[in-house]
Design a protein around this motif. Structure first.
Motif, short mmCIF file in Angstrom:
data_model
loop_
_atom_site.label_atom_id
_atom_site.label_comp_id
_atom_site.label_asym_id
_atom_site.label_seq_id
_atom_site.Cartn_x
_atom_site.Cartn_y
_atom_site.Cartn_z
N PHE A 80 1.06 -1.44 -0.03
CA PHE A 80 0.09 0.21 0.00
C PHE A 80 0.72 1.43 0.55
CE2 PHE A 80 -2.72 3.36 3.30
CZ PHE A 80 -3.52 3.12 1.56
N ARG A 81 1.84 0.88 0.73
CA ARG A 81 2.39 2.15 0.80
C ARG A 81 3.66 2.97 -0.78
NH1 ARG A 81 4.83 6.08 -0.24
NH2 ARG A 81 6.40 7.06 0.42
N GLY A 82 3.84 1.15 -1.08
CA GLY A 82 4.64 1.40 -2.28
C GLY A 82 3.33 2.06 -3.28
N ARG A 83 2.45 0.89 -3.54
CA ARG A 83 1.48 2.49 -4.87
C ARG A 83 1.35 3.70 -4.02
NH1 ARG A 83 -2.58 -0.62 -6.94
NH2 ARG A 83 -3.36 -0.47 -8.36
N ILE A 84 1.46 4.41 -2.84
CA ILE A 84 1.20 5.64 -2.55
C ILE A 84 2.79 6.24 -3.08
CG2 ILE A 84 1.12 7.23 -0.50
CD1 ILE A 84 -0.75 5.69 1.04
N SER A 85 3.21 6.05 -3.63
CA SER A 85 4.59 6.74 -3.72
C SER A 85 4.63 6.46 -5.32
CB SER A 85 5.95 5.65 -3.60
OG SER A 85 5.83 4.52 -4.36
N GLU A 86 4.11 5.49 -5.87
CA GLU A 86 3.80 5.81 -7.29
C GLU A 86 3.42 6.93 -7.41
OE1 GLU A 86 4.44 1.33 -8.76
OE2 GLU A 86 2.42 2.20 -7.90
#
Length: 240
Positions: A231-237
């Motif tokens: 989830f955090r990775g998707r936010i970073s994208e």
């Protein structure tokens, strides 16, 4: 919320702390110094001044600002942004990247959060971090989720973090339930039902974690840790 007041206060603090030293490295932005952050923010401010002036994205962009002294340029861009936001008010039609809001109110809100997050950057660089208004942090959670994360960006499945799960964020009496796969993200407020993972607690650490300004150890979670990290990775994208 009076976002223009937040823009004034957050941007003033950013400039104040930047004057403690432009060469300090910024922990949350590897390879960047305070100088890089301040120049980035000045560029963002200058761009939004043109957006509000034109009602559209300026093209071509950007001009060559490389010769400008950093703090002088920042102060000038800050003053111009505040003036442009004041002049536009909150009901002027303009370009935004939010399909649900094409008024200048969008930029009042967006620039408040732009200023707050980068204020934290320069404060972290000089180890002088001060609190974020809890109401601004709570609103910031909502703003990261939509339009930044939940906008129509994913139809092509262009993500390294499909998640394929449902996540809930709960803070200060509000909740958001996020259902994500590679090609879509759906966000519902105050929804119920089982989720793979939940993030909860005070708004500020959640807000800063979503923006990558604090680590996972700063937030409270239950459920699948791999879902939390995806989830955090998707936010970073979504927020690059």
């Amino acid at each position: 919320m009076r976002f223009l007041e937040q823009v004034r206060a957050e941007s003033a603090r950013l400039g104040e702390v930047a004057r403690m030293g432009l060469q300090a490295p910024v922990p949350s932005c590897p390879g960047w110094t305070v100088d890089d952050v301040v120049r980035h923010v000045a560029m963002v401010y200058a761009h939004k001044v043109e957006v509000l002036k034109l009602g559209a994205r300026p093209d071509p962009w950007p001009p060559d600002f490389s010769a400008r002294e950093t703090l002088e340029w920042y102060d000038e861009a800050r003053a111009a942004l505040i003036g442009a936001l004041e002049a536009a008010g909150t009901e002027t039609e303009t370009w935004t990247f939010n399909p649900r809001d094409t008024t200048s109110a969008f930029w009042h809100r967006r620039m408040a959060h732009e200023s707050a997050v980068h204020r934290i950057d320069v404060e972290q660089a000089h180890d002088v971090v001060t609190p974020i208004d809890p109401d601004l942090a709570l609103d910031g959670i909502d703003e990261v989720l939509y339009p930044n994360l939940g906008g129509p960006w994913w139809e092509e499945g262009d993500t390294e973090y499909p998640i394929d799960a449902t996540v809930r964020i709960t803070a200060a009496g509000r909740s958001w339930t996020i259902t994500a796969d590679a090609t879509s993200i759906d966000i519902q407020q105050d929804a119920e039902g089982e989720v793979a993972a939940e993030i909860f607690g005070d708004p500020t650490p959640i807000y800063l974690w979503m923006w990558g300004r604090v680590g996972e150890d700063a937030i409270q979670t239950v459920g699948d840790p791999n879902v939390i990290r995806a989830f955090r990775g998707r936010i970073s994208e979504a927020t690059q």
